[in-house]
Design a protein around this motif. Structure first.
Motif, PDB file in Angstrom:
ATOM      1  N   ALA A 120       0.877  -1.180   0.121  1.00  0.00           N
ATOM      2  CA  ALA A 120       0.172   0.081   0.404  1.00  0.00           C
ATOM      3  C   ALA A 120       0.727   1.577   0.134  1.00  0.00           C
ATOM      4  CB  ALA A 120      -0.812   0.253   1.392  1.00  0.00           C
ATOM      5  N   GLN A 121       1.751   1.172   0.553  1.00  0.00           N
ATOM      6  CA  GLN A 121       2.688   2.203   0.723  1.00  0.00           C
ATOM      7  C   GLN A 121       3.290   2.911  -0.659  1.00  0.00           C
ATOM      8  OE1 GLN A 121       5.465   1.184   4.343  1.00  0.00           O
ATOM      9  NE2 GLN A 121       5.648   2.674   4.181  1.00  0.00           N
ATOM     10  N   GLY A 122       4.215   1.426  -1.926  1.00  0.00           N
ATOM     11  CA  GLY A 122       4.197   2.033  -2.879  1.00  0.00           C
ATOM     12  C   GLY A 122       2.974   2.122  -3.638  1.00  0.00           C
ATOM     13  N   GLU A 123       1.837   1.809  -3.185  1.00  0.00           N
ATOM     14  CA  GLU A 123       0.667   2.083  -4.443  1.00  0.00           C
ATOM     15  C   GLU A 123       1.073   3.951  -4.024  1.00  0.00           C
ATOM     16  OE1 GLU A 123      -1.879  -1.382  -5.604  1.00  0.00           O
ATOM     17  OE2 GLU A 123      -2.067   0.043  -4.312  1.00  0.00           O
ATOM     18  N   THR A 124       0.623   4.996  -2.573  1.00  0.00           N
ATOM     19  CA  THR A 124      -0.084   4.999  -2.143  1.00  0.00           C
ATOM     20  C   THR A 124       1.409   6.850  -3.152  1.00  0.00           C
ATOM     21  OG1 THR A 124      -0.511   4.842  -0.219  1.00  0.00           O
ATOM     22  CG2 THR A 124       0.156   6.863  -0.486  1.00  0.00           C
ATOM     23  N   LEU A 125       3.046   6.027  -2.831  1.00  0.00           N
ATOM     24  CA  LEU A 125       3.645   6.719  -3.267  1.00  0.00           C
ATOM     25  C   LEU A 125       3.740   7.291  -4.696  1.00  0.00           C
ATOM     26  CD1 LEU A 125       6.590   8.435  -3.131  1.00  0.00           C
ATOM     27  CD2 LEU A 125       7.875   6.376  -3.097  1.00  0.00           C
ATOM     28  N   ALA A 126       3.888   6.022  -5.910  1.00  0.00           N
ATOM     29  CA  ALA A 126       2.729   6.122  -7.143  1.00  0.00           C
ATOM     30  C   ALA A 126       1.991   7.251  -7.239  1.00  0.00           C
ATOM     31  CB  ALA A 126       2.668   5.308  -7.459  1.00  0.00           C
ATOM     32  N   ALA A 127       0.855   7.437  -6.421  1.00  0.00           N
ATOM     33  CA  ALA A 127      -0.440   8.572  -6.185  1.00  0.00           C
ATOM     34  C   ALA A 127       0.303   9.643  -5.743  1.00  0.00           C
ATOM     35  CB  ALA A 127      -0.993   8.022  -5.725  1.00  0.00           C
ATOM     36  N   LEU A 128       1.034   9.997  -4.867  1.00  0.00           N
ATOM     37  CA  LEU A 128       1.750  11.058  -4.364  1.00  0.00           C
ATOM     38  C   LEU A 128       2.280  11.735  -5.440  1.00  0.00           C
ATOM     39  CD1 LEU A 128       3.105  10.613  -1.085  1.00  0.00           C
ATOM     40  CD2 LEU A 128       1.381  12.373  -1.112  1.00  0.00           C
ATOM     41  N   GLN A 129       2.958  11.485  -6.504  1.00  0.00           N
ATOM     42  CA  GLN A 129       3.914  11.299  -7.594  1.00  0.00           C
ATOM     43  C   GLN A 129       3.198  11.576  -8.852  1.00  0.00           C
ATOM     44  OE1 GLN A 129       7.783   8.589  -7.378  1.00  0.00           O
ATOM     45  NE2 GLN A 129       8.361   9.673  -5.841  1.00  0.00           N
ATOM     46  N   ALA A 130       1.811  11.698  -8.943  1.00  0.00           N
ATOM     47  CA  ALA A 130       0.719  12.392 -10.202  1.00  0.00           C
ATOM     48  C   ALA A 130       0.568  13.953  -9.620  1.00  0.00           C
ATOM     49  CB  ALA A 130      -0.467  11.729  -9.638  1.00  0.00           C
ATOM     50  N   LEU A 131       1.586  14.285  -9.418  1.00  0.00           N
ATOM     51  CA  LEU A 131       1.737  15.385  -9.228  1.00  0.00           C
ATOM     52  C   LEU A 131       3.381  15.546  -9.267  1.00  0.00           C
ATOM     53  CD1 LEU A 131       1.287  18.653  -8.044  1.00  0.00           C
ATOM     54  CD2 LEU A 131       2.354  17.477  -5.502  1.00  0.00           C
ATOM     55  N   THR A 132       2.929  15.995 -10.674  1.00  0.00           N
ATOM     56  CA  THR A 132       4.409  16.763 -10.964  1.00  0.00           C
ATOM     57  C   THR A 132       4.748  18.420 -11.144  1.00  0.00           C
ATOM     58  OG1 THR A 132       3.512  16.871 -13.725  1.00  0.00           O
ATOM     59  CG2 THR A 132       4.205  14.858 -13.096  1.00  0.00           C
ATOM     60  N   TRP A 133       5.764  18.860 -12.100  1.00  0.00           N
ATOM     61  CA  TRP A 133       5.863  20.255 -12.016  1.00  0.00           C
ATOM     62  C   TRP A 133       7.061  20.910 -12.959  1.00  0.00           C
ATOM     63  CZ3 TRP A 133       3.355  23.342  -9.012  1.00  0.00           C
ATOM     64  CH2 TRP A 133       3.616  24.471  -9.008  1.00  0.00           C
ATOM     65  N   ALA A 134       7.099  21.795 -13.619  1.00  0.00           N
ATOM     66  CA  ALA A 134       7.942  21.632 -14.331  1.00  0.00           C
ATOM     67  C   ALA A 134       9.756  21.439 -14.412  1.00  0.00           C
ATOM     68  CB  ALA A 134       7.680  23.527 -15.291  1.00  0.00           C
ATOM     69  N   ALA A 135       9.614  21.523 -13.423  1.00  0.00           N
ATOM     70  CA  ALA A 135      11.271  20.964 -12.948  1.00  0.00           C
ATOM     71  C   ALA A 135      11.698  21.152 -12.083  1.00  0.00           C
ATOM     72  CB  ALA A 135      12.631  22.834 -13.567  1.00  0.00           C
ATOM     73  N   ALA A 136      12.436  19.889 -11.107  1.00  0.00           N
ATOM     74  CA  ALA A 136      12.751  20.109  -9.954  1.00  0.00           C
ATOM     75  C   ALA A 136      13.140  21.786  -9.177  1.00  0.00           C
ATOM     76  CB  ALA A 136      14.009  19.228  -9.841  1.00  0.00           C
ATOM     77  N   GLY A 137      12.451  21.918  -8.652  1.00  0.00           N
ATOM     78  CA  GLY A 137      13.062  22.310  -7.359  1.00  0.00           C
ATOM     79  C   GLY A 137      12.668  22.343  -5.807  1.00  0.00           C
ATOM     80  N   ASP A 138      12.666  23.723  -5.312  1.00  0.00           N
ATOM     81  CA  ASP A 138      12.183  23.683  -4.014  1.00  0.00           C
ATOM     82  C   ASP A 138      11.377  24.730  -4.036  1.00  0.00           C
ATOM     83  OD1 ASP A 138      11.445  22.971  -1.017  1.00  0.00           O
ATOM     84  OD2 ASP A 138      13.991  23.467  -0.604  1.00  0.00           O
ATOM     85  N   PHE A 139       9.947  25.093  -3.038  1.00  0.00           N
ATOM     86  CA  PHE A 139       9.881  25.994  -2.094  1.00  0.00           C
ATOM     87  C   PHE A 139      10.469  27.208  -1.429  1.00  0.00           C
ATOM     88  CE2 PHE A 139       6.642  28.142   0.950  1.00  0.00           C
ATOM     89  CZ  PHE A 139       5.912  28.765   0.306  1.00  0.00           C
ATOM     90  N   ASP A 140       9.299  28.440  -2.241  1.00  0.00           N
ATOM     91  CA  ASP A 140      10.152  29.827  -1.906  1.00  0.00           C
ATOM     92  C   ASP A 140       9.803  30.568  -0.767  1.00  0.00           C
ATOM     93  OD1 ASP A 140      12.508  31.976  -1.583  1.00  0.00           O
ATOM     94  OD2 ASP A 140      11.070  32.760  -2.692  1.00  0.00           O
ATOM     95  N   LEU A 141       9.582  31.335   0.083  1.00  0.00           N
ATOM     96  CA  LEU A 141       8.596  31.430   1.058  1.00  0.00           C
ATOM     97  C   LEU A 141       8.085  33.339   0.292  1.00  0.00           C
ATOM     98  CD1 LEU A 141       7.128  32.154   3.430  1.00  0.00           C
ATOM     99  CD2 LEU A 141       8.143  32.640   4.741  1.00  0.00           C
ATOM    100  N   ALA A 142       9.786  33.827  -0.574  1.00  0.00           N
ATOM    101  CA  ALA A 142       9.233  34.774  -0.234  1.00  0.00           C
ATOM    102  C   ALA A 142       8.566  35.313  -1.365  1.00  0.00           C
ATOM    103  CB  ALA A 142      10.945  35.400  -0.885  1.00  0.00           C
ATOM    104  N   THR A 143       8.512  34.091  -2.675  1.00  0.00           N
ATOM    105  CA  THR A 143       7.409  34.155  -3.915  1.00  0.00           C
ATOM    106  C   THR A 143       6.370  33.507  -3.356  1.00  0.00           C
ATOM    107  OG1 THR A 143       8.643  32.169  -5.465  1.00  0.00           O
ATOM    108  CG2 THR A 143       9.773  34.352  -5.722  1.00  0.00           C
ATOM    109  N   GLY A 144       6.833  32.422  -2.694  1.00  0.00           N
ATOM    110  CA  GLY A 144       4.753  31.565  -3.079  1.00  0.00           C
ATOM    111  C   GLY A 144       5.072  30.469  -3.118  1.00  0.00           C
ATOM    112  N   ASP A 145       6.250  30.031  -4.641  1.00  0.00           N
ATOM    113  CA  ASP A 145       6.133  29.293  -5.456  1.00  0.00           C
ATOM    114  C   ASP A 145       6.930  28.804  -5.003  1.00  0.00           C
ATOM    115  OD1 ASP A 145       5.184  27.826  -8.002  1.00  0.00           O
ATOM    116  OD2 ASP A 145       5.517  30.373  -9.338  1.00  0.00           O
ATOM    117  N   ILE A 146       7.389  27.689  -6.513  1.00  0.00           N
ATOM    118  CA  ILE A 146       8.909  26.581  -6.729  1.00  0.00           C
ATOM    119  C   ILE A 146      10.018  27.221  -7.172  1.00  0.00           C
ATOM    120  CG2 ILE A 146       9.530  24.508  -7.602  1.00  0.00           C
ATOM    121  CD1 ILE A 146       7.709  23.827  -4.947  1.00  0.00           C
ATOM    122  N   VAL A 147      11.307  27.420  -6.751  1.00  0.00           N
ATOM    123  CA  VAL A 147      11.812  27.549  -7.458  1.00  0.00           C
ATOM    124  C   VAL A 147      13.176  27.310  -7.397  1.00  0.00           C
ATOM    125  CG1 VAL A 147      13.962  28.756  -7.167  1.00  0.00           C
ATOM    126  CG2 VAL A 147      12.103  30.217  -6.086  1.00  0.00           C
TER     127      VAL A 147
END
Length: 332
Positions: free
Chosen positions: A132-159
């Motif tokens: 079930a963990q493996g299936e859940t991780l795949a479900a989480l990773q249905a969320l994609t982004w244009a590029a690898a990055g992290d959250f930035d508080l100043a912009t409220g977005d992914i840098v």
């Protein structure tokens, strides 16, 4: 008015303060408050009200952490079927408690961070939960982004990360090596082995879309429930370390933990993840870097002075981590 200390981090909180927070959100009358006994940081309290069950999360200097958690929780709730708490109400004003806080619905299920819950599981229960963990991780990773990055508080977005996820991890490993050197927890052989992994990683590029990474996806941060004889993951919590990057990186912590318990659980975790569509091509070329980074995070933390964790006694980093790198690279 009842006042009690819920943790060293939260200090004394009165029922009246909780009620003020609930009133702002129209979440009913406080019936009871219970400290959550799990987690390293003592940030959480369960609240029972006339409207239902909720979790309260508070912390001094929590502005960045909570803004980031709400950002990722919203995306996961809106774009995936993964079980995360939503809505989450964030209050940044220090008026009531002196620091920011979040209130969210309490997720169903048993906390797998509880040793008593784990001790009561059969071998078949553990296998089902790993699957079930493996299936859940795949479900989480249905969320994609244009590029690898992290959250930035100043912009409220992914840098985006400079050099992508691989470049980011190489830099993070070098930082961890410097920190571990400061506490004397790496041998010359450890450093030479790590450098060899980093040299090979420099020849590798990110592959496929950047996907959601929890970065601490383990039993400690999931809830599970059995229904009609089958286990399911009913909650994923503590999103503070979330980023976007290469999907297999999020397998490493739990897969390594399972290798120490029962390799069949590692196979179940990875098999379910792959079967549910998780992961990308050529994972083996990136796996050594992923595993070294994840293992070094733990090693650096648990070998800090003045008290080194007992499980590190008599071990070297390379002696401890090499087996994980070899086995997980083969499995991926």
């Amino acid at each position: 008015m009842t006042t009690r200390a819920y943790s060293a981090r939260l200090g004394d909180i009165s029922d009246a303060q909780f009620q003020q927070a609930l009133d702002r959100l129209d979440l009913g009358e406080l019936v009871g408050a219970t400290a959550v006994p799990f987690g390293l940081f003592g940030q959480n309290v369960f609240l029972t009200t006339s409207r239902g069950e909720f979790i309260f999360r508070g912390a001094q200097h929590g502005d960045w952490q909570f803004a980031k958690e709400v950002f990722f929780a919203r995306l996961l709730a809106e774009r995936t079927a993964a079980p995360v708490a939503w809505p989450q109400w964030l209050e940044t004003s220090p008026e009531i408690f002196g620091w920011p806080y979040i209130v969210a619905p309490r997720l169903p299920g048993q906390p797998l961070a509880d040793p008593a819950v784990i001790a009561g599981l059969s071998a078949d229960d553990r296998w089902q939960i790993a699957w079930a963990q493996g299936e859940t991780l795949a479900a989480l990773q249905a969320l994609t982004w244009a590029a690898a990055g992290d959250f930035d508080l100043a912009t409220g977005d992914i840098v985006p990360f400079e050099g992508g996820h691989i470049g980011h991890l190489v830099r993070e490993v070098r930082k961890l090596v410097a920190d571990a050197d400061g506490s004397g927890s790496l041998t010359p052989e450890d450093r030479a082995w790590i450098e060899g992994v980093l040299h090979q990683a420099a020849l590798v590029r990110d592959s496929g879309p950047a996907v959601y990474l929890h970065n601490d996806f383990s039993l400690n941060n999931v809830l599970a429930q059995r229904h009609d004889g089958a286990w399911a993951i009913t909650g994923v919590v503590d999103l503070m370390t979330s980023t976007f990057g290469g999907g297999e990186a999020d397998l490493c912590r739990q897969a390594a933990n399972y290798l120490d318990q029962d390799p069949a659980l590692t196979s179940a975790l990875i098999g379910a993840y792959r079967g549910a569509g998780g992961g990308g091509p050529d994972a083996q070329s990136r796996a050594p870097l992923y595993v070294v980074y994840e293992r070094l995070l733990l090693w650096e933390y648990f070998t800090r002075p003045p008290e080194r964790a007992g499980w590190t006694a008599g071990k070297t980093f390379s002696g401890w981590a090499r087996r994980n790198v070899e086995r997980l690279t083969a499995l991926l």
